[in-house]
Scaffold this motif. Structure first.
Motif, PDB file in Angstrom:
ATOM      1  N   ARG A  23       8.084  -2.841   4.673  1.00  7.36           N
ATOM      2  CA  ARG A  23       9.189  -3.132   4.303  1.00  7.36           C
ATOM      3  C   ARG A  23       8.695  -4.047   3.367  1.00  7.36           C
ATOM      4  NH1 ARG A  23      12.390  -7.275   4.591  1.00  7.36           N
ATOM      5  NH2 ARG A  23      12.253  -7.951   6.656  1.00  7.36           N
ATOM      6  N   ALA A  24       8.069  -5.326   3.514  1.00 10.16           N
ATOM      7  CA  ALA A  24       7.428  -5.861   2.515  1.00 10.16           C
ATOM      8  C   ALA A  24       7.092  -5.228   1.078  1.00 10.16           C
ATOM      9  CB  ALA A  24       6.667  -6.807   2.689  1.00 10.16           C
ATOM     10  N   VAL A  25       6.118  -4.139   1.721  1.00 11.34           N
ATOM     11  CA  VAL A  25       5.509  -3.366   0.302  1.00 11.34           C
ATOM     12  C   VAL A  25       6.122  -2.888  -0.414  1.00 11.34           C
ATOM     13  CG1 VAL A  25       3.767  -1.431  -0.444  1.00 11.34           C
ATOM     14  CG2 VAL A  25       3.163  -3.297   1.298  1.00 11.34           C
ATOM     15  N   ASP A  26       7.299  -2.254   0.206  1.00 11.02           N
ATOM     16  CA  ASP A  26       8.431  -0.720  -0.034  1.00 11.02           C
ATOM     17  C   ASP A  26       9.622  -1.777  -0.727  1.00 11.02           C
ATOM     18  OD1 ASP A  26       7.311   1.150   0.982  1.00 11.02           O
ATOM     19  OD2 ASP A  26       8.946   0.462   2.772  1.00 11.02           O
ATOM     20  N   THR A  27       9.864  -2.816  -0.798  1.00 13.26           N
ATOM     21  CA  THR A  27      10.482  -4.469  -1.147  1.00 13.26           C
ATOM     22  C   THR A  27      10.306  -5.056  -2.187  1.00 13.26           C
ATOM     23  OG1 THR A  27      10.573  -5.317   0.712  1.00 13.26           O
ATOM     24  CG2 THR A  27      12.303  -3.217   0.461  1.00 13.26           C
ATOM     25  N   LYS A  28       8.785  -5.415  -2.204  1.00 15.98           N
ATOM     26  CA  LYS A  28       7.983  -5.793  -3.412  1.00 15.98           C
ATOM     27  C   LYS A  28       8.320  -7.203  -2.919  1.00 15.98           C
ATOM     28  CE  LYS A  28       7.760  -2.251  -6.906  1.00 15.98           C
ATOM     29  NZ  LYS A  28       8.166  -0.903  -6.132  1.00 15.98           N
ATOM     30  N   PHE A  33       4.524 -10.742   2.402  1.00 12.47           N
ATOM     31  CA  PHE A  33       3.494  -9.661   2.348  1.00 12.47           C
ATOM     32  C   PHE A  33       2.307 -10.357   2.770  1.00 12.47           C
ATOM     33  CE2 PHE A  33      -0.094  -6.915   0.940  1.00 12.47           C
ATOM     34  CZ  PHE A  33       0.077  -5.724   1.762  1.00 12.47           C
ATOM     35  N   SER A  34       2.074 -11.110   1.945  1.00 13.13           N
ATOM     36  CA  SER A  34       1.213 -12.683   1.921  1.00 13.13           C
ATOM     37  C   SER A  34       0.940 -13.250   3.439  1.00 13.13           C
ATOM     38  CB  SER A  34       1.073 -13.786   0.563  1.00 13.13           C
ATOM     39  OG  SER A  34       0.386 -14.450   1.139  1.00 13.13           O
ATOM     40  N   SER A  35       2.472 -14.021   3.893  1.00 13.01           N
ATOM     41  CA  SER A  35       2.846 -14.160   4.593  1.00 13.01           C
ATOM     42  C   SER A  35       2.127 -13.706   6.189  1.00 13.01           C
ATOM     43  CB  SER A  35       3.915 -14.930   5.193  1.00 13.01           C
ATOM     44  OG  SER A  35       4.760 -13.620   5.652  1.00 13.01           O
ATOM     45  N   LEU A  36       1.329 -12.554   5.506  1.00  9.32           N
ATOM     46  CA  LEU A  36       1.477 -11.700   7.828  1.00  9.32           C
ATOM     47  C   LEU A  36       0.211 -10.962   7.278  1.00  9.32           C
ATOM     48  CD1 LEU A  36       4.216  -8.899   6.868  1.00  9.32           C
ATOM     49  CD2 LEU A  36       4.025 -10.587   8.413  1.00  9.32           C
ATOM     50  N   LEU A  37      -0.684 -11.813   6.052  1.00  7.51           N
ATOM     51  CA  LEU A  37      -1.945 -11.537   6.562  1.00  7.51           C
ATOM     52  C   LEU A  37      -2.949 -12.984   6.242  1.00  7.51           C
ATOM     53  CD1 LEU A  37      -2.321  -9.385   2.837  1.00  7.51           C
ATOM     54  CD2 LEU A  37      -1.950  -7.983   5.303  1.00  7.51           C
ATOM     55  N   HIS A  38      -4.340 -12.429   6.928  1.00  5.53           N
ATOM     56  CA  HIS A  38      -5.045 -13.029   6.829  1.00  5.53           C
ATOM     57  C   HIS A  38      -5.576 -14.068   5.280  1.00  5.53           C
ATOM     58  CE1 HIS A  38      -8.128 -16.470   7.928  1.00  5.53           C
ATOM     59  NE2 HIS A  38      -8.087 -15.823   9.542  1.00  5.53           N
ATOM     60  N   SER A  64     -12.005  -8.319  -0.530  1.00  7.50           N
ATOM     61  CA  SER A  64     -12.990  -9.280   0.501  1.00  7.50           C
ATOM     62  C   SER A  64     -11.780 -10.749   0.441  1.00  7.50           C
ATOM     63  CB  SER A  64     -13.806  -9.937  -0.281  1.00  7.50           C
ATOM     64  OG  SER A  64     -13.892 -10.178  -1.543  1.00  7.50           O
ATOM     65  N   SER A  65     -10.718 -10.407  -0.075  1.00  8.60           N
ATOM     66  CA  SER A  65      -9.799 -11.485   0.021  1.00  8.60           C
ATOM     67  C   SER A  65      -8.120 -10.965   0.054  1.00  8.60           C
ATOM     68  CB  SER A  65      -9.356 -12.877  -0.500  1.00  8.60           C
ATOM     69  OG  SER A  65      -8.768 -12.056  -1.909  1.00  8.60           O
ATOM     70  N   ARG A  66      -7.326 -11.810   0.726  1.00 14.09           N
ATOM     71  CA  ARG A  66      -5.836 -11.348   0.655  1.00 14.09           C
ATOM     72  C   ARG A  66      -5.023 -11.310  -0.840  1.00 14.09           C
ATOM     73  NH1 ARG A  66      -2.398 -16.040   3.230  1.00 14.09           N
ATOM     74  NH2 ARG A  66      -3.219 -17.426   1.862  1.00 14.09           N
ATOM     75  N   GLU A  67      -5.446 -12.485  -1.834  1.00 13.97           N
ATOM     76  CA  GLU A  67      -5.710 -12.287  -2.866  1.00 13.97           C
ATOM     77  C   GLU A  67      -6.006 -11.054  -3.994  1.00 13.97           C
ATOM     78  OE1 GLU A  67      -6.510 -14.633  -1.426  1.00 13.97           O
ATOM     79  OE2 GLU A  67      -4.345 -16.255  -1.604  1.00 13.97           O
ATOM     80  N   GLU A  68      -6.921 -10.226  -3.407  1.00 13.78           N
ATOM     81  CA  GLU A  68      -6.959  -9.102  -4.147  1.00 13.78           C
ATOM     82  C   GLU A  68      -7.067  -8.390  -3.607  1.00 13.78           C
ATOM     83  OE1 GLU A  68     -11.515  -7.459  -3.812  1.00 13.78           O
ATOM     84  OE2 GLU A  68     -12.227  -9.587  -3.993  1.00 13.78           O
ATOM     85  N   TYR A  69      -6.365  -7.782  -2.398  1.00 12.21           N
ATOM     86  CA  TYR A  69      -5.256  -7.189  -2.041  1.00 12.21           C
ATOM     87  C   TYR A  69      -4.244  -6.912  -1.986  1.00 12.21           C
ATOM     88  CZ  TYR A  69      -3.945  -4.042   1.496  1.00 12.21           C
ATOM     89  OH  TYR A  69      -3.233  -2.148   2.755  1.00 12.21           O
ATOM     90  N   ILE A  70      -3.404  -8.319  -2.321  1.00  9.82           N
ATOM     91  CA  ILE A  70      -1.894  -8.112  -2.927  1.00  9.82           C
ATOM     92  C   ILE A  70      -2.314  -7.467  -4.030  1.00  9.82           C
ATOM     93  CG2 ILE A  70      -0.324  -9.632  -3.364  1.00  9.82           C
ATOM     94  CD1 ILE A  70      -0.837 -10.888  -0.636  1.00  9.82           C
ATOM     95  N   PHE A  77       1.517  -0.560  -7.092  1.00  8.82           N
ATOM     96  CA  PHE A  77       3.260  -0.154  -6.951  1.00  8.82           C
ATOM     97  C   PHE A  77       4.547  -0.893  -7.949  1.00  8.82           C
ATOM     98  CE2 PHE A  77       1.417   0.578  -2.577  1.00  8.82           C
ATOM     99  CZ  PHE A  77       2.160   1.189  -1.771  1.00  8.82           C
ATOM    100  N   ALA A  78       3.699  -1.712  -9.299  1.00 10.65           N
ATOM    101  CA  ALA A  78       4.609  -2.355  -9.866  1.00 10.65           C
ATOM    102  C   ALA A  78       5.822  -0.697 -10.448  1.00 10.65           C
ATOM    103  CB  ALA A  78       3.823  -2.653 -10.944  1.00 10.65           C
TER     104      ALA A  78
END
Length: 155
Positions: A23-28, A33-38, A64-70, A77-78
């Motif tokens: 849902r976090a991805v779909d609603t941006k 989203f970040s809070s769900l990732l190490h 290799s990091s949460r920030e990179e993936y986000i 998805f912009a």
């Protein structure tokens, strides 16, 4: 070989968080989203043949990091509307009580924001997430993630 199923509360908590992930991805909602990732998340996206996905600009989809993936998802998805549907998952305790391995079936639909105007991009697809969830400061988060597409069709 017998599996060790997580306690009910652990399994339901992780399922709840995985639903929030979609849902976090779909609603941006990138903070959720970040809070769900190490913070030290490792993630990769793979094509139908199992090879590492490469974007149109040649970028390999390994992070290799949460920030990179986000950043990758936020950018990608912009201008896309999406719906991701995740199955109930197969969850198994590993190593100790603070690690859970999970495999989730997932299907998705993507469409460009300008699609309603008679043009744009539409894609349907699906596959499986292979993840390890860890407890971090009392909360379950995704520590590693591998998504392997099973099918993908651009319409």
């Amino acid at each position: 070989m017998p599996t060790t199923v997580p306690p009910y509360e652990v399994a339901e908590t992780i399922r709840h968080y995985k639903s929030q992930y979609a849902r976090a991805v779909d609603t941006k909602q990138w903070d959720l989203f970040s809070s769900l990732l190490h913070p030290a998340l490792t993630a990769s996206l793979h094509d139908l043949d199992g090879s590492l996905t490469t974007t149109s600009d040649g970028t390999k989809c390994r992070f290799s990091s949460r920030e990179e993936y986000i950043l990758f998802l936020r950018t990608g998805f912009a201008n896309i509307c999406s719906v991701h549907v995740v199955g109930a998952g197969e969850l198994e305790m590993v190593n100790d009580e603070d690690d859970v391995a999970a495999v989730w079936a997932m299907s998705y639909q993507l469409g460009s924001l300008d699609g309603a105007a008679g043009g744009g991009y539409t894609e349907i697809g699906g596959g499986h997430y292979h993840e390890v969830w860890k407890k971090l400061d009392g909360q379950w988060v995704i520590a590693s993630l591998k998504f392997v597409n099973s099918f993908r069709k651009v319409i």
